[in-house]
Design an enzyme around this catalytic site. Structure first.
Site, PDB file in Angstrom:
ATOM      1  N   GLU A 102      -3.893   6.301  19.158  1.00  0.00           N
ATOM      2  CA  GLU A 102      -4.559   5.051  18.618  1.00  0.00           C
ATOM      3  C   GLU A 102      -3.777   3.918  19.122  1.00  0.00           C
ATOM      4  OE1 GLU A 102      -5.085   6.258  14.360  1.00  0.00           O
ATOM      5  OE2 GLU A 102      -5.251   4.135  14.026  1.00  0.00           O
ATOM      6  N   ARG A 128       9.683   5.978  -3.108  1.00  0.00           N
ATOM      7  CA  ARG A 128      10.144   6.923  -4.271  1.00  0.00           C
ATOM      8  C   ARG A 128      11.498   7.387  -4.025  1.00  0.00           C
ATOM      9  NH1 ARG A 128       5.386  10.001  -2.273  1.00  0.00           N
ATOM     10  NH2 ARG A 128       3.629   9.194  -3.240  1.00  0.00           N
ATOM     11  N   TYR A 134      -9.742  -4.978   3.101  1.00  0.00           N
ATOM     12  CA  TYR A 134      -9.130  -3.793   3.647  1.00  0.00           C
ATOM     13  C   TYR A 134      -9.273  -2.880   2.409  1.00  0.00           C
ATOM     14  CZ  TYR A 134      -5.176  -1.403   5.619  1.00  0.00           C
ATOM     15  OH  TYR A 134      -4.163  -0.389   6.197  1.00  0.00           O
ATOM     16  N   ARG A 180       0.881  -1.033  -0.104  1.00  0.00           N
ATOM     17  CA  ARG A 180       0.242  -0.074   0.128  1.00  0.00           C
ATOM     18  C   ARG A 180       0.874   1.180  -0.100  1.00  0.00           C
ATOM     19  NH1 ARG A 180      -5.074   0.023   2.336  1.00  0.00           N
ATOM     20  NH2 ARG A 180      -4.867   1.769   3.408  1.00  0.00           N
TER      21      ARG A 180
END
Ligand code: UDP
Length: 372
Positions: free
Chosen positions: A304, A174, A352, A170
């Site tokens: 989280e 670069r 997902y 995902r």
């Protein structure tokens, strides 16, 4: 009255289906077991800040059809996701790009970075078999150890060697100085919050909140010819083939009397010891301004924590490992025999999905179902 469709769940999938059905003259009743609409994209305004109550949602897509569709219901701002990774106080840019490589190795040019990656990826021979191998073959061991391993194991509660490689694919890699987390043509956050956007989608449609479908199934089924079910597929069948596994997330929200806590919307804590995976500072999704463009004096942050789902928790992420994928296939077969029910969305399809993929899949189903 008997409706054409009963839509179970007012998240994105349910909202898209309902909106399209109504637009084509069908009668629709939407129910949701929560006291509010919008499923996990629900936002709540706290001191002028749109708080993403069920985790950060940054809309991004390459699908023009989806962008053209969703922008009918909200104006999107120019927010670009560029999370920062905090590894024991060292800060790195995400996704993996020249800024990350420079900080990690001191390399300056793309050639130097590539050389370093090639040197480190050489340890993986052949096709990567799991997330660990995939990660090392993408960016090398140093980045795997500092920025991937701890975060992933906290997030999924599983060893990286037991997780499928697609999860890490995902993230872009670069050799340019580009901190945009997504490779997407279109990206942004709906101005005024996601709740307002979903409200616009459901405009003119009857919605009943605090209604638990599975607890009142027979009675509710009688209200419509067909059901669109966006809840968990294993729950629908009373878990009769066994439980699908999910990861759940717990949020610790804090309203702070200061204007800037971490200087960015998302900071990922990629070490293993910090118990939370990331901290979201919601005001930065809208550049720290209120709806009139004024600087907000306070801030809301959410820590989280990821945990294994157990009955009673909210399911967030399907765990697409081998066991669960096989079990899902069995549930899917049962689902195909439910003639008057369409299963959709992240939970209904145990997938997902990103938001744009959910919208696309709902639009495709509408095309087949409503225009036949
Ligand atoms: N990931 C990581 N380090 C990070 C961020 C992400 O290793 O700092 C990995 C992790 O395995 C995670 C996956 O990349 O599950 C996908 O991350 P993403 O941010 O796309 O997940 P989401 O926002 O859906 O939770």
């Amino acid at each position: 009255m008997k409706y054409d469709y009963l839509v179970v769940g007012s998240g994105l999938y349910g909202a898209v289906f309902s909106q399209q059905a109504k637009a084509l003259g069908k009668s629709v009743l939407v129910i949701d077991k929560r006291p509010n609409i919008a499923g996990n994209v629900y936002t709540e305004n706290v001191e002028g800040i749109n708080v993403h109550k069920y985790g950060a949602h940054i809309f991004h897509t390459n699908i023009k059809e989806v962008w053209d569709y969703i922008t009918k219901f909200a104006v999107f701002n120019r927010f670009t996701n560029s999370p920062v990774a905090n590894y024991k106080g060292e800060l790195y840019s995400l996704p993996f790009n020249m800024y990350t490589f420079n900080k990690m190795w001191g390399v300056v040019t793309p050639e130097e970075a590539l050389e370093k990656i090639e040197e480190q990826r050489a340890e993986i021979k052949g096709e990567p078999q799991n997330l660990e191998e995939q990660a090392i073959s993408l960016v090398g061991r140093d980045i795997y150890e500092k920025l991937i391993k701890g975060y992933t194991e906290k997030q999924w509660g599983r060893d990286c060697r037991e997780l499928p490689s697609f999860i890490i694919k995902r993230l872009p890699v670069r050799l340019t100085f580009d901190n945009n987390y997504f490779n997407a043509l279109y990206q942004g956050i709906p101005v005024g919050g996601y709740t307002k956007m979903v409200e616009n989608m459901l405009n003119g449609i009857e919605v009943r909140l605090n209604v638990d479908y599975l607890k009142n199934k027979e009675e509710l089924d009688r209200l419509a010819d067909k059901v669109i079910y966006t809840g968990a597929i294993d729950a629908y069948f009373g878990y009769k083939l066994g439980n699908l596994e999910y990861r759940s997330v717990r949020f610790e929200n804090e309203l702070l009397d200061k204007s800037n806590f971490q200087g960015n919307a998302a900071v990922n804590y990629t070490d293993r010891e910090t118990p939370w995976t990331r901290i979201i500072e919601h005001k930065w999704f809208e550049f720290g301004k209120d709806k009139n463009g004024n600087d907000l004096p306070k801030t809301v942050i959410s820590r989280e924590y990821s945990s294994e789902w157990k009955p009673g928790d909210e399911p967030y992420y399907p765990v697409n490992d081998e066991r669960n994928s096989k079990l899902y296939e069995q549930y899917k077969e049962l689902a195909q025999n439910e003639k008057n029910v369409i299963f959709g969305g992240r939970l209904g399809e145990y997938k997902y999905y990103d938001m744009d993929a959910v919208i696309k899949s709902a639009l495709d189903v509408c095309e087949k179902e409503l225009k036949k």
